[in-house]
Design a protein around this motif. Structure first.
Motif, short mmCIF file in Angstrom:
data_model
loop_
_atom_site.label_atom_id
_atom_site.label_comp_id
_atom_site.label_asym_id
_atom_site.label_seq_id
_atom_site.Cartn_x
_atom_site.Cartn_y
_atom_site.Cartn_z
N SER A 334 0.84 -1.20 0.00
CA SER A 334 0.00 0.00 0.00
C SER A 334 0.88 1.24 0.00
CB SER A 334 -0.92 0.01 1.22
OG SER A 334 -0.17 0.08 2.42
N SER A 335 0.40 2.26 -0.67
CA SER A 335 1.13 3.54 -0.69
C SER A 335 0.12 4.66 -0.53
CB SER A 335 1.90 3.70 -2.00
OG SER A 335 1.03 3.56 -3.11
N GLU A 336 0.46 5.61 0.31
CA GLU A 336 -0.48 6.68 0.64
C GLU A 336 -0.61 7.67 -0.52
OE1 GLU A 336 -0.79 10.24 3.93
OE2 GLU A 336 -0.06 8.26 4.59
N ILE A 337 -1.82 7.99 -0.86
CA ILE A 337 -2.09 9.00 -1.89
C ILE A 337 -2.24 10.36 -1.24
CG2 ILE A 337 -3.75 9.76 -3.65
CD1 ILE A 337 -2.10 7.35 -4.46
N GLY A 338 -2.86 10.40 -0.08
CA GLY A 338 -2.99 11.65 0.65
C GLY A 338 -4.40 11.88 1.13
N ASP A 339 -4.59 13.00 1.81
CA ASP A 339 -5.92 13.39 2.28
C ASP A 339 -6.60 14.16 1.17
OD1 ASP A 339 -5.56 12.27 4.80
OD2 ASP A 339 -4.54 14.05 5.56
N LEU A 340 -7.66 13.60 0.67
CA LEU A 340 -8.35 14.21 -0.46
C LEU A 340 -9.70 14.75 -0.04
CD1 LEU A 340 -7.63 11.53 -3.20
CD2 LEU A 340 -6.37 13.63 -2.73
N LEU A 341 -10.01 15.91 -0.55
CA LEU A 341 -11.33 16.50 -0.33
C LEU A 341 -12.18 16.09 -1.51
CD1 LEU A 341 -13.14 18.30 1.41
CD2 LEU A 341 -12.40 20.25 0.03
N LEU A 342 -12.97 15.07 -1.29
CA LEU A 342 -13.80 14.55 -2.37
C LEU A 342 -14.99 15.46 -2.60
CD1 LEU A 342 -13.75 10.80 -1.36
CD2 LEU A 342 -12.47 11.85 -3.20
N LYS A 343 -15.43 15.51 -3.84
CA LYS A 343 -16.53 16.36 -4.23
C LYS A 343 -17.77 16.08 -3.39
CE LYS A 343 -19.34 17.63 -8.25
NZ LYS A 343 -19.64 17.32 -9.66
N GLY A 344 -18.34 17.15 -2.82
CA GLY A 344 -19.55 17.02 -2.03
C GLY A 344 -19.30 16.74 -0.56
N LYS A 345 -18.04 16.58 -0.15
CA LYS A 345 -17.72 16.31 1.26
C LYS A 345 -17.00 17.51 1.87
CE LYS A 345 -16.33 12.29 2.59
NZ LYS A 345 -17.52 11.86 3.38
N GLN A 346 -17.24 17.72 3.16
CA GLN A 346 -16.61 18.83 3.85
C GLN A 346 -15.33 18.40 4.54
OE1 GLN A 346 -19.64 20.32 6.49
NE2 GLN A 346 -20.78 21.34 4.85
N GLU A 347 -15.22 17.11 4.88
CA GLU A 347 -14.02 16.61 5.53
C GLU A 347 -13.18 15.81 4.54
OE1 GLU A 347 -15.27 14.31 8.84
OE2 GLU A 347 -16.14 16.01 9.93
N THR A 348 -11.87 15.82 4.78
CA THR A 348 -10.98 15.07 3.90
C THR A 348 -11.01 13.58 4.25
OG1 THR A 348 -9.09 15.46 5.37
CG2 THR A 348 -9.45 17.02 3.55
N LEU A 349 -10.63 12.76 3.30
CA LEU A 349 -10.60 11.31 3.49
C LEU A 349 -9.26 10.80 2.99
CD1 LEU A 349 -12.24 8.69 4.17
CD2 LEU A 349 -12.80 8.60 1.74
N LYS A 350 -8.57 10.06 3.84
CA LYS A 350 -7.27 9.52 3.45
C LYS A 350 -7.46 8.32 2.53
CE LYS A 350 -3.76 9.74 6.12
NZ LYS A 350 -2.80 9.59 7.23
N ILE A 351 -6.79 8.34 1.39
CA ILE A 351 -6.92 7.28 0.39
C ILE A 351 -5.54 6.68 0.12
CG2 ILE A 351 -7.57 6.77 -1.99
CD1 ILE A 351 -9.55 9.02 -1.85
N LEU A 352 -5.49 5.38 -0.08
CA LEU A 352 -4.26 4.68 -0.36
C LEU A 352 -4.40 3.84 -1.62
CD1 LEU A 352 -4.87 4.42 3.01
CD2 LEU A 352 -2.42 3.97 2.89
N ALA A 353 -3.27 3.64 -2.28
CA ALA A 353 -3.24 2.79 -3.47
C ALA A 353 -2.79 1.39 -3.09
CB ALA A 353 -2.29 3.35 -4.51
N ILE A 354 -3.41 0.39 -3.67
CA ILE A 354 -3.05 -1.01 -3.41
C ILE A 354 -2.50 -1.61 -4.70
CG2 ILE A 354 -3.89 -3.29 -2.75
CD1 ILE A 354 -3.99 -1.34 -0.47
#
Length: 357
Positions: A334-354
């Protein structure tokens, strides 16, 4: 190996269902016989009834084994290439012939075992009321068996009973895991192939996807164009990394069939995936066409995670919420992509690549 497991699962179900069904048939028939003759006589001669029941068990096994073989062969090799009406006609003819042979075998066995003279000429079945009664009964049971099987495949295990008892009439909360998979470069492929050939490509891809779904206890929630939405109960999806194993198994299968796809469509299809899960609402919706629908942020978030694959040039992205409860083995990194602010959301979500190790 997976196909072998599928076959033995179907075989086991078949040799449990059909003997039980024909034993029930014999019991029903003897109740009728008892009413015509003497209920007291029939119900008090348990050895007489049990003697006939073992013929029901035998008939169920004799029919159940070829039934499992036929259903498996049709599903894997024949159904895809024939019209549904033709498939139904062929199965009806085959099952009718199996019934004739099975009944003839049973008649010979009864003659030997009970020392009775029963009709067994070439045209015995034409005027044999018992045979036609059993045939009608068989196709009624076949309809019930297929209805339960198809409903289970469409909605998942347990959903049929839940729907019958009205579990989803009012929205209820469930904890589920979702995977959105989407065909890469779909727009350019559609322009290159034309809508008919492109539709055949999608059909072939999803046919291959269905080959691996059962191995990982996965359900298809929806097909939307060139996208498929796969679902599990949350614990089922994370168990043994099923959500990841399914995706990479599917990708490997497409790669193994690359010669077929290249020859047929001039390309090797590739799908990107987004994985996320959590609590959401599930309810039965619609009147003319009822179906189960999932409502909540989990669905929207999973779709948007999948949409980030192209932006970050990754094939499979997963939320940290799901990855934190998985136990990655040496197969994956797994490798971290980062904290992304997804469209329509107010809080960021941490996403990782597998990726595969």
């Amino acid at each position: 190996m997976h196909h072998l497991k599928q076959f033995f699962r179907l075989l086991l179900t078949s040799i449990l269902f059909w003997p039980a069904a024909f034993c029930l048939f014999i019991c029903i028939r003897f109740v009728g016989y008892g009413e015509e003759q003497s209920i007291y006589q029939v119900t008090n001669d348990l050895s007489f009834i049990s003697g006939w029941l073992h013929f029901g068990l035998l008939l169920g096994v004799v029919i159940g084994i070829p039934y499992a073989i036929i259903e498996f062969l049709f599903e894997k090799n024949i159904t895809k290439n024939l019209y549904l009406g033709l498939v139904i006609l062929l199965k009806t003819i085959i099952y009718f012939l199996i019934l004739m042979v099975s009944f003839l075998f049973l008649i010979r066995l009864i003659e030997i075992d009970l020392d009775r003279d029963l009709p067994n000429k070439i045209s015995w079945w034409l005027l044999n009321d018992m045979f036609w009664l059993a045939t009608v009964y068989f196709f009624i049971c076949l309809f019930i068996f297929q209805f339960v099987k198809l409903t289970t495949e469409k909605f998942g295990k347990g959903v049929l009973l839940n729907s019958l008892f009205g579990k989803y009439r009012n929205p209820i909360e469930e904890n589920r895991l979702f995977m959105f998979i989407d065909l890469q470069s779909s727009t350019s492929l559609a322009e290159k192939l034309g809508h008919y050939k492109y539709s055949q490509l999608i059909q072939d891809c999803f046919f291959d996807l269905n080959k691996v779904l059962r191995k990982y206890n996965a359900e298809i929630y929806q097909y939307v164009g060139d996208e498929a939405v796969i679902s599990w109960s949350f614990n089922e999806g994370i168990k043994n990394n099923r959500c990841l194993d399914l995706y990479f198994h599917f990708i490997d299968l497409l790669h193994k069939r690359s010669k077929y796809y290249t020859k047929s469509y001039g390309t090797e299809p590739f799908f990107k995936a987004g994985v996320h899960g959590g609590k959401l609402m599930v309810a039965e919706v619609g009147m003319l066409k009822k179906e189960l629908a999932y409502h909540g942020d989990v669905i929207n978030t999973t779709a948007r995670i999948q949409g980030q694959c192209n932006i970050h040039n990754q094939s499979c992205l997963i939320s940290e919420d799901v990855l934190s409860v998985l136990q990655l083995n040496k197969k994956y990194t797994s490798s971290e992509i980062g904290d992304l602010l997804l469209k329509g959301k107010q809080e960021t979500l941490k996403i990782l690549a597998i990726n595969k190790a």
